[in-house]
Scaffold this active site. Sequence first.
Site, PDB file in Angstrom:
ATOM      1  N   ASP A  74       0.850  -1.189   0.000  1.00  0.00           N
ATOM      2  CA  ASP A  74       0.000   0.000   0.000  1.00  0.00           C
ATOM      3  C   ASP A  74       0.888   1.241   0.000  1.00  0.00           C
ATOM      4  O   ASP A  74       2.103   1.162   0.218  1.00  0.00           O
ATOM      5  CB  ASP A  74      -0.953   0.016   1.203  1.00  0.00           C
ATOM      6  CG  ASP A  74      -0.244  -0.269   2.520  1.00  0.00           C
ATOM      7  OD1 ASP A  74       0.815   0.332   2.756  1.00  0.00           O
ATOM      8  OD2 ASP A  74      -0.752  -1.085   3.302  1.00  0.00           O
ATOM      9  N   ASP A  76       1.180   5.389   1.286  1.00  0.00           N
ATOM     10  CA  ASP A  76       0.709   6.491   2.125  1.00  0.00           C
ATOM     11  C   ASP A  76       1.239   7.796   1.550  1.00  0.00           C
ATOM     12  O   ASP A  76       2.339   7.838   0.975  1.00  0.00           O
ATOM     13  CB  ASP A  76       1.190   6.333   3.561  1.00  0.00           C
ATOM     14  CG  ASP A  76       0.607   5.092   4.237  1.00  0.00           C
ATOM     15  OD1 ASP A  76      -0.454   4.621   3.793  1.00  0.00           O
ATOM     16  OD2 ASP A  76       1.224   4.602   5.202  1.00  0.00           O
ATOM     17  N   ASP A 148       8.514   7.431  13.383  1.00  0.00           N
ATOM     18  CA  ASP A 148       9.150   6.524  14.338  1.00  0.00           C
ATOM     19  C   ASP A 148      10.597   6.189  13.992  1.00  0.00           C
ATOM     20  O   ASP A 148      11.519   6.523  14.738  1.00  0.00           O
ATOM     21  CB  ASP A 148       8.312   5.250  14.503  1.00  0.00           C
ATOM     22  CG  ASP A 148       7.892   4.631  13.178  1.00  0.00           C
ATOM     23  OD1 ASP A 148       8.435   5.010  12.117  1.00  0.00           O
ATOM     24  OD2 ASP A 148       7.013   3.745  13.200  1.00  0.00           O
TER      25      ASP A 148
END
Length: 454
Positions: A74, A76, A148
């Site tokens: 996918d 983003d 992160d």
Amino acid sequence: MIRKLFSRVFDLSGNRATSKTKPRVLSLAQHGVRRDGLSSAALRVVSRLQEGGHAAYVVGGAVRDLLLGVTPKDFDVATSATPEEVHHLFRRSRIIGRRFRIVHVMMGPETIEVTTFRGGDIGKTSDSGRIMADNTYGSQAEDAQRRDFTVNALFYNPTDETIIDYHHGVKDLHAKKLVMIGQPARRYQEDPVRMLRAVRLAAKLGFEIDEHTRKPIASHAGLLKNEPPARLFDELLKLLHSGHAYACLQKLRDEGLSRGIFPLLDAVLDEDGGEAFLKLALANTDERVRADKPVSVGFMLAALLWAQVNNRWQSHIARGDKSLPALMLAMAEVETLQDNDFAIPRRFSATMREIWSLQPRFESRGGARPFRFLEQPRFRAAFDFYSLRAEVGEVPKEMVQWWSEFQDADHAERQALIAEAAAAAKGDGEGSDAQRKKRRRRRKPARPSEGGDA
């Protein structure tokens, strides 16, 4: 005001803030990732945002995977546009989330997750430091600082095919090293689930967790106890769907994240016969994930907890209980234990229970029972599970062969198989091999395996 001033000058780890740091911009010749590696939906979303006057980039795991030569599952997108502005540009979109609002943009069968650049200021936090509200927006540099790991803080601009790297993520990626941005202990306090993500990414990518990133994990593992069970269950599913499920579970244990947090996982790996069966079952699941085939969550959970169910089942039988009631009791005991760890949604637990409860029916091969069993909606998933049990020596492989032939046979051949089974049960199996050779086999197309898509 003073806090905001300091937050703009210093980051969470006490280092000079990166909001004014110039990122490294890598050209196509330096990184080799072409725009045609992106999905058409991702390209259209970025293009429309940029045409609307907003900055927009493909970000995170997709960029990381493209650099590793892996096709992303996918994509983003990060943008300077607010959620409301994104929603206004795309008719088929919706704003979701409370802690941090994002927009899901639907393009054909694909959904692109669009996030607004997060600001350097952290919103509302709990007493433990966990972020409870985070709808503050900022610059691209601030957004990179809030991500992160360095390998997940890479921005790709398909317009000029450049990669923007604020935290030496490309260097860490080539070194196969997982490095937390900012002070690891503080970042784990903000969101304890980051510890689970570190384990999953390290196992999935074959990376080493940087020592400063790894060291606080054991001492902060207890923070996960405060996370909602449903969220922990979602993270467990990500581990199991990683394509490296068993390695993830082992890594989870090695880093001290199972005992006291997921004690059932320790019990699974310590259970007699549990490791061999689970390793085989998850290897089968990993193959399906890598081949982009559907995977049944219920089947995975049935495999994860089977050793405990089976050992209790056999224990109850040894005490004199009948087989089926003994199995039902064992199932109830194990489900009670796992409810203390995480909340399994009913749609998954129902499949898990059906697979378990159908196992004794493979022993019944007389009369009309095999015919009725074939009509059971979960027969194929239960058969795949039974086949795994045969691989680890729990049940005879001859039984798997018999049921495999029975599925593909016509009515007359099925009657002959039932007769042979009855003769064998009476100890009169002589000549059965010869009878089987004489039968003219008419093979039907093989049914698809349901070990992953029940």
